[in-house]
Design a protein around this motif. Structure first.
Motif, PDB file in Angstrom:
ATOM      1  N   VAL A 183      -1.536  12.060  11.667  1.00 21.74           N
ATOM      2  CA  VAL A 183      -1.535  12.745  10.379  1.00 21.74           C
ATOM      3  C   VAL A 183      -0.897  11.828   9.337  1.00 21.74           C
ATOM      4  O   VAL A 183       0.182  11.269   9.564  1.00 21.74           O
ATOM      5  N   TYR A 184      -1.580  11.690   8.212  1.00 20.70           N
ATOM      6  CA  TYR A 184      -1.059  10.918   7.085  1.00 20.70           C
ATOM      7  C   TYR A 184      -0.858  11.875   5.915  1.00 20.70           C
ATOM      8  O   TYR A 184      -1.640  12.790   5.708  1.00 20.70           O
ATOM      9  N   TYR A 185       0.197  11.614   5.151  1.00 21.02           N
ATOM     10  CA  TYR A 185       0.526  12.489   4.036  1.00 21.02           C
ATOM     11  C   TYR A 185       0.112  11.921   2.685  1.00 21.02           C
ATOM     12  O   TYR A 185       0.083  12.648   1.692  1.00 21.02           O
ATOM     13  N   ASN A 186      -0.180  10.614   2.650  1.00 20.07           N
ATOM     14  CA  ASN A 186      -0.624  10.002   1.396  1.00 20.07           C
ATOM     15  C   ASN A 186      -1.286   8.652   1.688  1.00 20.07           C
ATOM     16  O   ASN A 186      -1.109   8.091   2.763  1.00 20.07           O
ATOM     17  N   PRO A 187      -2.038   8.128   0.720  1.00 19.78           N
ATOM     18  CA  PRO A 187      -2.741   6.861   0.931  1.00 19.78           C
ATOM     19  C   PRO A 187      -1.822   5.649   1.095  1.00 19.78           C
ATOM     20  O   PRO A 187      -2.190   4.679   1.759  1.00 19.78           O
ATOM     21  N   VAL A 188      -0.634   5.699   0.496  1.00 22.77           N
ATOM     22  CA  VAL A 188       0.302   4.579   0.652  1.00 22.77           C
ATOM     23  C   VAL A 188       0.735   4.464   2.110  1.00 22.77           C
ATOM     24  O   VAL A 188       0.754   3.369   2.687  1.00 22.77           O
ATOM     25  N   GLU A 189       1.048   5.584   2.720  1.00 24.28           N
ATOM     26  CA  GLU A 189       1.418   5.597   4.135  1.00 24.28           C
ATOM     27  C   GLU A 189       0.272   5.042   4.990  1.00 24.28           C
ATOM     28  O   GLU A 189       0.493   4.249   5.914  1.00 24.28           O
ATOM     29  N   PHE A 190      -0.955   5.440   4.667  1.00 24.41           N
ATOM     30  CA  PHE A 190      -2.122   4.969   5.407  1.00 24.41           C
ATOM     31  C   PHE A 190      -2.271   3.450   5.279  1.00 24.41           C
ATOM     32  O   PHE A 190      -2.460   2.743   6.275  1.00 24.41           O
ATOM     33  N   ALA A 191      -2.163   2.944   4.046  1.00 29.31           N
ATOM     34  CA  ALA A 191      -2.294   1.495   3.827  1.00 29.31           C
ATOM     35  C   ALA A 191      -1.183   0.724   4.524  1.00 29.31           C
ATOM     36  O   ALA A 191      -1.440  -0.308   5.161  1.00 29.31           O
ATOM     37  N   MET A 192       0.043   1.227   4.432  1.00 31.88           N
ATOM     38  CA  MET A 192       1.162   0.527   5.059  1.00 31.88           C
ATOM     39  C   MET A 192       1.060   0.542   6.579  1.00 31.88           C
ATOM     40  O   MET A 192       1.522  -0.379   7.245  1.00 31.88           O
ATOM     41  N   ASP A 193       0.419   1.559   7.123  1.00 33.27           N
ATOM     42  CA  ASP A 193       0.199   1.590   8.567  1.00 33.27           C
ATOM     43  C   ASP A 193      -0.806   0.512   8.979  1.00 33.27           C
ATOM     44  O   ASP A 193      -0.792   0.042  10.104  1.00 33.27           O
ATOM     45  N   ARG A 194      -1.682   0.131   8.078  1.00 32.97           N
ATOM     46  CA  ARG A 194      -2.665  -0.907   8.370  1.00 32.97           C
ATOM     47  C   ARG A 194      -2.062  -2.306   8.234  1.00 32.97           C
ATOM     48  O   ARG A 194      -2.330  -3.180   9.040  1.00 32.97           O
ATOM     49  N   ILE A 195      -1.292  -2.568   7.162  1.00 30.85           N
ATOM     50  CA  ILE A 195      -0.811  -3.928   6.893  1.00 30.85           C
ATOM     51  C   ILE A 195       0.703  -4.041   6.833  1.00 30.85           C
ATOM     52  O   ILE A 195       1.229  -5.118   6.596  1.00 30.85           O
ATOM     53  N   GLY A 196       1.423  -2.943   7.024  1.00 31.23           N
ATOM     54  CA  GLY A 196       2.877  -2.961   6.926  1.00 31.23           C
ATOM     55  C   GLY A 196       3.535  -3.532   8.161  1.00 31.23           C
ATOM     56  O   GLY A 196       2.888  -4.061   9.059  1.00 31.23           O
ATOM     57  N   GLY A 197       4.830  -3.433   8.186  1.00 30.35           N
ATOM     58  CA  GLY A 197       5.600  -3.984   9.296  1.00 30.35           C
ATOM     59  C   GLY A 197       6.089  -5.377   8.954  1.00 30.35           C
ATOM     60  O   GLY A 197       5.857  -5.906   7.872  1.00 30.35           O
ATOM     61  N   THR A 198       6.750  -5.971   9.899  1.00 31.42           N
ATOM     62  CA  THR A 198       7.373  -7.276   9.669  1.00 31.42           C
ATOM     63  C   THR A 198       6.375  -8.425   9.650  1.00 31.42           C
ATOM     64  O   THR A 198       6.552  -9.385   8.902  1.00 31.42           O
ATOM     65  N   TRP A 199       5.292  -8.343  10.428  1.00 27.67           N
ATOM     66  CA  TRP A 199       4.483  -9.531  10.667  1.00 27.67           C
ATOM     67  C   TRP A 199       3.065  -9.529  10.109  1.00 27.67           C
ATOM     68  O   TRP A 199       2.493 -10.605   9.913  1.00 27.67           O
ATOM     69  N   LYS A 200       2.457  -8.397   9.875  1.00 22.38           N
ATOM     70  CA  LYS A 200       1.047  -8.399   9.462  1.00 22.38           C
ATOM     71  C   LYS A 200       0.823  -9.073   8.116  1.00 22.38           C
ATOM     72  O   LYS A 200      -0.109  -9.863   7.962  1.00 22.38           O
ATOM     73  N   MET A 201       1.661  -8.769   7.137  1.00 21.80           N
ATOM     74  CA  MET A 201       1.487  -9.406   5.834  1.00 21.80           C
ATOM     75  C   MET A 201       1.718 -10.918   5.895  1.00 21.80           C
ATOM     76  O   MET A 201       0.927 -11.670   5.319  1.00 21.80           O
ATOM     77  N   PRO A 202       2.757 -11.402   6.592  1.00 24.08           N
ATOM     78  CA  PRO A 202       2.906 -12.858   6.706  1.00 24.08           C
ATOM     79  C   PRO A 202       1.714 -13.536   7.403  1.00 24.08           C
ATOM     80  O   PRO A 202       1.331 -14.651   7.044  1.00 24.08           O
ATOM     81  N   ILE A 203       1.122 -12.864   8.370  1.00 27.29           N
ATOM     82  CA  ILE A 203      -0.056 -13.436   9.044  1.00 27.29           C
ATOM     83  C   ILE A 203      -1.217 -13.514   8.061  1.00 27.29           C
ATOM     84  O   ILE A 203      -1.866 -14.566   7.923  1.00 27.29           O
TER      85      ILE A 203
END
Length: 116
Positions: free
Chosen positions: A10-30
């Motif tokens: 369950v997602y509550y907003n699009p920001v949460e959805f996007a951050m689940d795709r590219i968030g975290g410590t390593w995905k953006m640096p990759i």
């Protein structure tokens, strides 16, 4: 916006959805490293020294599964694997750049120096 479900989560907003795709410590640096060039696994590992092999492998797999990068395997011995960014991955680069710049601004405001 109403709640929505994707892959049984369950997602509550699009920001949460996007951050689940590219968030975290390593995905953006990759993604940042792949924005202008194709890289092999060893190059990525060397360029991101604090990431473990297990974490790099899992993050690459997730980015590939969600269409942010392409993994190309060459049928040679020893195996040769290259990673490149897709159009979806490239569309995330301006957002990553904005977050990066904001992080640098905050570091300056808080008096935080980059660790050498």
């Amino acid at each position: 916006m109403p709640d929505f479900i994707f892959n049984n989560k369950v997602y509550y907003n699009p920001v949460e959805f996007a951050m689940d795709r590219i968030g975290g410590t390593w995905k953006m640096p990759i993604l940042w490293r792949l924005k202008n060039r194709v890289m092999r696994y060893g190059e990525l590992k060397k360029d991101i020294p604090h990431i473990t092999h297990k974490m790099l492998t899992s993050q690459l797999r997730e980015l590939e599964e969600e269409g942010f990068i392409i993994r190309k395997v060459y049928p040679v011995v020893p195996p040769k694997v290259e990673y490149s960014i897709t159009e979806r991955g490239l569309s995330a680069i301006p957002i990553i750049e904005t977050i990066r710049n904001y992080g640098l601004q905050l570091m300056d405001e808080f008096g935080v120096g980059e660790k050498k």
